[in-house]
Design an enzyme around this catalytic site. Structure first.
Site, PDB file in Angstrom:
ATOM      1  CD  GLN A  39      19.131  26.557 -25.953  1.00  0.00           C
ATOM      2  OE1 GLN A  39      19.367  26.621 -24.516  1.00  0.00           O
ATOM      3  NE2 GLN A  39      18.086  26.861 -26.411  1.00  0.00           N
ATOM      4  CG  ASP A  61      22.447  24.779  -9.695  1.00  0.00           C
ATOM      5  OD1 ASP A  61      22.654  24.333  -8.424  1.00  0.00           O
ATOM      6  OD2 ASP A  61      22.115  24.605 -10.387  1.00  0.00           O
ATOM      7  CE1 TYR A  66      25.398  21.584 -15.314  1.00  0.00           C
ATOM      8  CE2 TYR A  66      24.903  23.572 -14.595  1.00  0.00           C
ATOM      9  CZ  TYR A  66      24.610  21.857 -14.084  1.00  0.00           C
ATOM     10  OH  TYR A  66      23.597  21.887 -13.878  1.00  0.00           O
ATOM     11  CD  GLN A 188      20.641  21.138  -8.630  1.00  0.00           C
ATOM     12  OE1 GLN A 188      20.999  21.088  -9.816  1.00  0.00           O
ATOM     13  NE2 GLN A 188      21.586  21.833  -7.783  1.00  0.00           N
ATOM     14  N   PRO A 218      11.839  21.588 -12.798  1.00  0.00           N
ATOM     15  CG  PRO A 218      11.472  23.737 -12.566  1.00  0.00           C
ATOM     16  CD  PRO A 218      12.164  23.156 -12.743  1.00  0.00           C
ATOM     17  CB  ALA A 220       8.792  18.454 -18.036  1.00  0.00           C
ATOM     18  CE  LYS A 227       9.005  25.205 -25.648  1.00  0.00           C
ATOM     19  NZ  LYS A 227      10.318  26.303 -25.526  1.00  0.00           N
TER      20      LYS A 227
END
Length: 344
Positions: A39, A61, A66, A188, A218, A220, A227
């Site tokens: 990104q 982490d 990824y 996790q 955390p 969401a 926002k």
């Protein structure tokens, strides 16, 4: 015998033990799930890591999957000049990292090959925590845990953890870990005001076994920052508009009912002297079984803002008020903790 204190403070950051282990991690950890290598550009990613370090974050982490392994490379370069002993670096194994049938899962072959690839990309001789990214229904658990034991004994990882495992799976793995004399110390899971599926079974089992939670999302996936507004399209450039940054993952939360209730949390955040995002992170840290909350960022200022949730104590009345607002849209079903039935 006095109980061991589970927290310590260095500057503005607080630290907690990871489960019942002696390893201490920063309450806020930095993760690069959908940012580094995909990104955001590397320069921005490095700036975010620098902001995390400057804010007292020592726990980082990542995972081999990824950004198709690129996230590990970016994180490794970003941390290259730091004192290794002052960091806690975590990564994971399970999801595909290549086209082959054995380039996935938790077989001995994939684990032994994957740890070497992760260490090479991260530019380190060891990781502090090596995690099973999901449960593998197609590999005997004993094979997986024995491979992890060999990774630990080879000095390539100090501790072992898992991600999104059910309570029964944690219990079985913990028993094998005891037999193998390796430290299985963490899980996790996803956890937030809106996603509380670990509370009924995973948390009580983990507390009993000495396993700590390193929670992701955390906020969401950004919904709890406030926002996203009911009845309005997502802001341009937000995660909800970017398929590479988890638009599908966040879509289920973008209902008017959820978004309206999130807006009702704003006065509570203001009452606590926090932003909505800070309130969301502080909320998960009120759970004593949570060792650390993972934040991600595409801009350094996001990191600096989020780490202000470290050390915040929310009073019982505020927590009750949050529950009254969010309960009707909160997911609590423990069956929602799940791993793929087939290897991806």
């Amino acid at each position: 015998m006095k109980a061991r204190t589970d927290r310590a403070r260095v500057g503005d950051m607080e630290f907690r033990h990871l489960g019942r282990s002696g390893l201490m991690v920063s309450e806020i950890s930095y993760g690069n799930w959908i940012t580094h290598g995909s990104q955001v550009e590397e320069e921005a990613a490095v700036s975010c890591v620098r902001a995390a370090l400057d804010s007292g974050v020592t726990t980082f982490d990542t995972a081999d999957v990824y950004a198709g392994t690129r996230a590990e490379e970016v994180l490794g370069r970003a941390l290259a000049n730091e004192r290794r002993e002052g960091l806690e670096i975590f990564t994971k194994v399970f999801f595909p990292t290549g086209p082959g049938r054995n380039d996935r899962g938790l077989s001995r072959k994939h684990i032994m090959e994957s740890i070497d690839g992760s260490l090479r990309r991260l530019g380190t001789d060891y990781v502090d925590l090596y995690q099973a990214h999901r449960y593998d229904y197609h590999t005997p658990l004993e094979e997986t845990m024995t491979a992890f034991a060999d990774v630990v004994r080879a000095g390539k990882a100090h501790y072992i953890g898992v991600s999104e495992w059910k309570a029964s799976q944690l219990r079985e793995a913990h028993e094998l870990a005891r037999e193998l004399r390796i430290p299985l110390v963490s899980n996790q899971p996803q956890y937030s005001m809106l996603w509380r599926v670990i509370e009924a079974e995973v948390v009580p089992t983990s507390t009993e076994l000495g396993i700590g939670q390193i929670v992701f999302s955390p906020m969401a996936q950004g919904v709890l920052t406030g926002k996203y507004l009911p009845g309005q399209p997502p802001p341009a450039g937000s995660r909800a508009t970017d398929e590479k940054s988890g638009a599908g993952f966040i879509a289920r939360l973008l209902t008017d009912d959820v978004l309206t209730r999130v807006q009702r949390l704003k006065p509570l955040a203001e009452q606590a002297g926090l932003s909505l995002g800070q309130l969301a992170i502080a909320w998960v840290l009120q759970n004593p079984n949570v060792s650390s909350a993972i934040i991600g960022a595409s801009r350094p200022e996001q990191v600096r803002d989020n780490v202000k949730a470290a050390g915040v104590k929310l009073d019982a009345e505020l927590i009750k008020a949050i529950d009254e607002i969010t309960d009707p849209v909160t997911e609590r079903d423990p069956a929602r903790t799940e791993s793929p039935a087939e290897r991806p």
